[in-house]
Enzyme design. Structure first.
Site, PDB file in Angstrom:
ATOM      1  N   ASP A 268      11.438  -0.340  -1.381  1.00  0.00           N
ATOM      2  CA  ASP A 268      12.189  -1.537  -1.721  1.00  0.00           C
ATOM      3  C   ASP A 268      12.520  -2.251  -0.406  1.00  0.00           C
ATOM      4  O   ASP A 268      12.512  -1.615   0.653  1.00  0.00           O
ATOM      5  CB  ASP A 268      13.468  -1.126  -2.463  1.00  0.00           C
ATOM      6  CG  ASP A 268      14.349  -2.313  -2.795  1.00  0.00           C
ATOM      7  OD1 ASP A 268      13.807  -3.320  -3.258  1.00  0.00           O
ATOM      8  OD2 ASP A 268      15.566  -2.215  -2.585  1.00  0.00           O
TER       9      ASP A 268
ATOM     10  N   ASP B  91      17.294   1.886  -3.028  1.00  0.00           N
ATOM     11  CA  ASP B  91      18.739   2.155  -2.970  1.00  0.00           C
ATOM     12  C   ASP B  91      19.535   1.539  -4.105  1.00  0.00           C
ATOM     13  O   ASP B  91      20.738   1.740  -4.193  1.00  0.00           O
ATOM     14  CB  ASP B  91      19.311   1.640  -1.640  1.00  0.00           C
ATOM     15  CG  ASP B  91      19.420   0.118  -1.621  1.00  0.00           C
ATOM     16  OD1 ASP B  91      18.579  -0.549  -2.271  1.00  0.00           O
ATOM     17  OD2 ASP B  91      20.335  -0.398  -0.972  1.00  0.00           O
TER      18      ASP B  91
ATOM     19  N   ASP C 194      16.109   0.201  -8.792  1.00  0.00           N
ATOM     20  CA  ASP C 194      15.051   1.105  -8.324  1.00  0.00           C
ATOM     21  C   ASP C 194      15.005   2.409  -9.116  1.00  0.00           C
ATOM     22  O   ASP C 194      14.054   3.178  -8.991  1.00  0.00           O
ATOM     23  CB  ASP C 194      15.258   1.449  -6.838  1.00  0.00           C
ATOM     24  CG  ASP C 194      15.219   0.215  -5.948  1.00  0.00           C
ATOM     25  OD1 ASP C 194      14.350  -0.643  -6.175  1.00  0.00           O
ATOM     26  OD2 ASP C 194      16.061   0.107  -5.037  1.00  0.00           O
TER      27      ASP C 194
END
Length: 781
Positions: A471, A669, A673
Site C-alpha cells: 500500500d 496499514d 488493506d
C-alpha cells in the site's frame, strides 16, 4: 413434525388432534403436548412449542440463544445462517457446533459475531494445562532424581515409588483425553496424522507402565530390577501430553486473534442509527434500518450504512475504505460508506445498502473467507505421518508376532516388550517440539528486530514469497499530509506563511491543519483573520492584518480576478509529483503557492533497494489518484502500479497474482488493506496502522519501517530451514530406533533394545531439536 403442527397457529391447515404429538420446550426442556391452542413461535422455518407464557416470552426475547442449543452447553451463540468449520479441515461445514469427523478438533464459527466470547476449546485447554503441567513436572522430577543422585525410589521403596508416579500421571492422561479421541478419529477415518502417533506413543507408554506396576512377573527376569520391579514410563506419557497441550494452547491463541480481526471490523459499525421519520428522530438498532430510510449522522459519529447525503455538509474520514488520510468533503448527492467516521458537520442520508450488502460487511466476509483458506504448517509433518504411522504400527505388530513365534521363553513377555519399545521410540515427542520450539525462538529473535510474528504459517509462506504488494499511504509514506512547499513570489517566507496560516485557522478543510502546523514549525507567527469565507470546492478567503487574502485552486483565482500565469507551470510541476498545490493571492495579485503532500518515509528508499536485491518483485496498490501514485512509484523504483483501487480491487489483485503462480505478500496499514492482507500468502502490517490490519496480518512491523520486511524475510528463511532440520532429527532418530526396538540385532548379537533405551533415544531426539532451535537466537538479520 406433521404439516398440521407446523401451520396450526397460522390457521393454514386442519387442526391437530389433541395429544397426537409432543414437542420439547426449547427454554425449560419440558415435553409439551401439541394442540390447537399450544403456545408456539416460528423461527428459521421451524415451529417451537412452549409449556407456559413465561417460557414463550423468554424465547421471544432472544430466540437465537435457544435455537443455537446454548441451553445444552453448546458453547457458541448461533445467528441466522451461522455455520461451523474445522480449522484443520475447512471442507467440513456444519450448521451446529461439534467435533470434526476427520480429526476430532472442535468446530469454530466461520464468521465470529461481534458479541461472541472466547473460543470455549481455548478456555477448556488452558484449564487443563494449569492442572496437568504441575503434575507432569512432579512425575518428571521424581523419575529423573535417580539420574542426578537423588534416589527417591530407595527412600520410599520401589513399589510405592511406582504407585506415586501412577497417581501423578493418571490425571494427566485422563485430562488429555481429547488427544486420544482425535487419535481414534484419525484411525477410524483412515487418515493417520500426528494425533495417531501421539495417541499410540503416549498410550503405549502409559499402558506398559500400568502393566509393569500391576504384574511385573509377566516380563523376563532380565527386565526386572533387584526388587523384582520392571521399568515404568509414566513420566514419558505425562510430559509428552503436556508438551502437546502447550502447543495446542499456543495454536488456539493464534486462532483466537483471527476472530479478533473480524470483531474489530464489526466494531467499526455503530450499534444503532438515528432514523428520521415523520419529522421525529429516534435511535433504532442497526439491523432494523431498511433501504430508503432517512438517517441523521451527527458530528463524531460513524456512518451506519452505505447511502447518499440528502441534506447538510461535512467532512468524512474514509481512511477505513480508501486508506487515504485526508477526510473527504460531503454535500448533497455525495455517497457515504457505512463504518466511515463523520468529522465536523451534521447531515441527513438515505440508506442504500444495508445488512450484508454494505461495503463493511463485504470486507468482513472477504477477510473471513481468506483466513479460512490457509493451510496449517503441520501439513508437512502430517504428510510424513501418513506413511510413518502405518509403518510403525505394522512393525510393532510384526515384531510381536515374530517374538511370539520364534522368540525364547517367555516368548509373550519378549513380544510385548519389543512391540511397546517400537511404539515408544516412535512417539513423536520431538515431532511435537520441532515446529513450536523453532517458532518460539524465532518470534523472540524477531521481536528484538522489530518484527512480530503471528504464527508459523506466516514464516513458512514468507520464506517462499516472490511478489510483494505494498500500500502507499502509511506503508511507503508517513500516512498524514504535511506542508512540503511554501513559495512566495517575493518577500519574506515567514510573513507569507503567517498570512496563509491565519486564513487556514478558521477553515475546516482537511488540509488546513497540515498548513497551520507547517507554519508553526517554520517559526511563522499565526495571526487572526476576519471576513472569513469558505467557498465550497474552490478554497478560502478573508482579511488578515487589513489585507485581502485568498487561498485555493485556479477557479477561485479566476473568481477573484487574479492572474496566475507566473505560477501555473510550477503548480503543474508540483501536482505531477503527487502534491496538492494551491495558489495564494494577496490584495488581488498572485503572491505565491502552497503545496501539501504525504511524504515518503526516510527509510523507504533503502528498504526498496534491499527488497529488490532479495529478488522480490514490488507492486504498489493504492486508493490514491494515479498521478500521485505514479510520482511516488517513479521516485522509489516500484515495478508495477495500481492506483485508485478499492478494497475489493486489492483483494482481486492478490488473487490474480496467485492464479498466475506467484507467492504473494501484502504490506499495508489500513482497514481497507485487511481483505488483501488476509488473502495474501502472508500479510505484513505496519505497527503504526489500524488494529484490524495487524489482526489480519501474519507479520507486524512494530516501527512501521519497511526495512523490517527485509529482516522478516531473512528470519523466515532461517526459521524454515531450522524447522526442516528439526523434523529431520525427529524422524531420523525415531526411524533408526524402530528396527532396533523390534529386535533386529537380537539374532546376531543377542541385543534387545529395552523401553529404557527407546525412551532415551526419544529424549535424545528432543534434545537435538531443542538445541538446534536455540541456534536461531544468533541468526543475522
Amino acid at each position: 413434525m406433521s404439516e398440521h403442527a407446523k401451520h396450526h397457529h397460522h390457521d393454514h391447515g386442519a387442526p391437530v388432534p389433541d395429544g397426537s404429538e409432543t414437542a420439547k420446550d426449547p427454554v425449560c426442556g419440558m415435553t409439551v403436548e401439541v394442540k390447537d391452542d399450544t403456545r408456539s413461535v416460528d423461527v428459521g422455518g421451524k415451529t417451537h412449542y412452549f409449556c407456559s407464557d413465561g417460557c414463550e416470552e423468554k424465547f421471544k426475547a432472544d430466540p437465537w440463544f435457544y435455537v443455537s442449543g446454548n441451553t445444552d452447553d453448546a458453547g457458541q451463540q448461533a445467528k441466522p445462517g451461522t455455520q461451523w468449520t474445522c480449522p484443520m479441515h475447512p471442507e467440513i461445514l456444519r450448521d451446529a457446533p461439534g467435533d470434526c469427523p476427520i480429526c476430532g478438533m472442535a468446530l469454530e464459527p466461520i464468521v465470529p459475531s461481534a458479541e461472541s466470547g472466547p473460543n470455549p476449546e481455548f478456555a477448556d485447554f488452558k484449564r487443563r494445562l494449569w492442572i496437568t503441567a504441575p503434575l507432569a513436572a512432579l512425575v518428571f522430577l521424581l523419575e529423573m532424581g535417580a539420574h542426578v543422585g537423588i534416589p527417591f525410589a530407595d527412600w520410599i521403596g520401589h513399589t510405592l515409588f511406582g504407585w506415586v508416579q501412577f497417581a501423578l500421571a493418571t490425571p494427566v492422561v485422563l485430562l488429555c483425553w481429547p488427544f486420544f479421541k482425535r487419535g481414534w478419529a484419525s484411525i477410524v477415518n483412515q487418515a493417520p496424522n500426528m494425533w495417531t502417533l501421539i495417541a499410540l506413543g503416549t498410550g503405549a507408554a502409559y499402558l506398559f507402565s500400568v502393566v509393569s506396576l500391576l504384574a511385573p512377573g509377566l516380563f523376563p527376569a532380565a527386565m526386572r530390577d533387584g526388587m523384582g520391579m520392571t521399568p515404568v514410563y509414566f513420566e514419558a506419557a505425562a510430559v509428552i501430553l503436556v508438551l502437546v497441550l502447550v502447543g495446542q494452547v499456543m495454536e488456539l491463541a493464534a486462532r483466537e486473534r483471527t476472530g479478533d480481526a473480524i470483531r474489530a471490523l464489526l466494531d467499526l459499525a455503530p450499534k444503532t442509527a438515528r432514523r428520521v421519520k415523520d419529522g421525529a428522530e429516534t435511535d433504532v438498532p442497526l439491523d432494523e434500518v431498511q433501504t430508503g430510510d432517512v438517517l441523521r449522522v451527527r458530528p463524531g459519529e460513524s456512518v451506519p450504512v452505505d447511502g447518499i447525503v440528502t441534506e447538510g455538509r461535512s467532512s468524512v474520514d474514509e481512511s477505513m475504505i480508501t486508506g487515504e488520510p485526508v477526510p473527504v468533503e460531503k454535500t448533497d448527492g455525495e455517497p457515504v460508506t457505512g463504518g466511515t467516521l463523520n468529522k465536523t458537520g451534521s447531515f441527513l442520508m438515505r440508506a442504500q445498502n444495508v445488512g450484508a450488502d454494505t461495503t463493511l460487511s463485504r470486507i468482513v466476509e472477504m477477510v473471513s473467507k481468506a483466513q479460512r483458506s490457509r493451510a496449517p504448517i503441520q501439513a508437512m509433518a502430517d504428510r510424513v505421518a501418513g506413511w510413518f504411522v502405518p509403518a510403525v504400527v505394522g512393525i510393532a505388530v510384526l515384531a510381536f508376532l515374530a517374538w511370539v513365534s520364534f522368540g525364547p521363553a517367555p516368548a509373550l513377555s519378549y513380544a510385548f516388550v519389543a512391540a511397546v519399545s517400537v511404539l515408544i521410540i516412535a512417539c513423536p515427542c520431538a515431532l511435537g517440539l520441532a515446529t513450536p520450539m523453532s517458532i518460539m525462538v524465532a518470534t523472540g529473535r524477531g521481536a528484538h528486530a522489530g518484527v512480530l510474528i503471528r504464527d508459523a504459517e506466516a514464516l513458512e509462506r514468507f520464506s517462499k514469497v516472490d511478489v510483494l504488494v505494498v500500500d502507499k499511504t502509511g506503508t511507503l509514506t508517513e500516512g498524514k499530509p504535511t506542508l512540503t512547499n511554501a513559495e512566495p513570489l517575493e518577500g519574506d517566507r515567514a510573513e507569507f506563511l503567517s498570512l496563509v496560516a491565519a486564513l487556514e485557522r478558521g477553515s475546516e478543510h482537511p488540509l488546513a491543519e497540515a498548513i497551520v502546523n507547517g507554519a508553526r514549525e517554520a517559526g511563522a507567527q499565526v495571526l487572526d483573520a476576519s471576513d472569513f469565507d469558505a467557498v465550497t470546492g474552490k478554497g478560502v478567503t478573508g482579511t488578515v492584518s487589513g489585507r485581502r487574502v485568498a487561498l485555493g485552486n485556479s477557479a477561485l483565482m479566476q473568481e477573484e480576478g487574479v492572474d496566475t500565469g507566473a505560477l501555473s507551470d510550477r503548480v503543474a510541476e508540483l501536482q505531477s509529483n503527487g502534491k496538492t498545490a494551491m495558489y495564494v493571492a494577496v490584495d488581488g495579485a498572485a503572491a505565491g503557492l502552497i503545496a501539501v503532500a504525504d511524504r515518503v518515509k526516510e527509510t523507504t528508499p533503502g528498504a526498496i533497494r534491499s527488497l529488490h536485491e532479495a529478488g522480490l518483485r514490488l507492486v504498489m496498490a493504492t486508493g490514491d489518484a494515479k498521478a500521485t501514485a505514479d510520482a511516488v512509484a517513479g521516485q522509489l523504483g516500484i515495478d508495477e502500479v495500481h492506483a485508485g483501487v478499492s478494497p475489493e480491487d486489492k483483494h482481486a489483485l492478490i488473487e490474480n497474482l496467485q492464479k498466475e503462480g506467484f507467492s504473494v505478500a501484502m504490506a499495508g496499514d489500513g482497514v481497507n488493506d485487511a481483505p488483501a492482507l488476509a488473502a495474501a500468502d502472508v500479510g505484513i502490517a505496519m505497527g503504526t496502522g489500524a488494529d484490524v490490519a495487524m489482526e489480519s496480518a501474519g507479520i507486524t512491523l512494530v516501527k512501521g519501517d519497511l526495512g523490517g520486511i527485509v529482516r522478516a524475510r531473512r528470519l523466515a528463511q532461517a526459521t524454515m530451514r531450522n524447522i526442516r532440520e528439526n523434523l529431520f532429527f525427529a524422524f531420523v532418530y525415531n526411524s533408526a530406533g524402530v528396527p532396533l526396538a523390534a529386535g533386529i540385532l537380537y539374532p546376531f548379537f543377542g541385543v534387545l533394545l529395552s523401553p529404557i533405551v527407546a525412551a532415551a533415544a526419544m529424549s535424545l531426539s528432543s534434545v537435538s531439536v531443542i538445541g538446534n532451535a536455540l541456534r536461531l537466537r544468533g541468526a543475522k538479520l
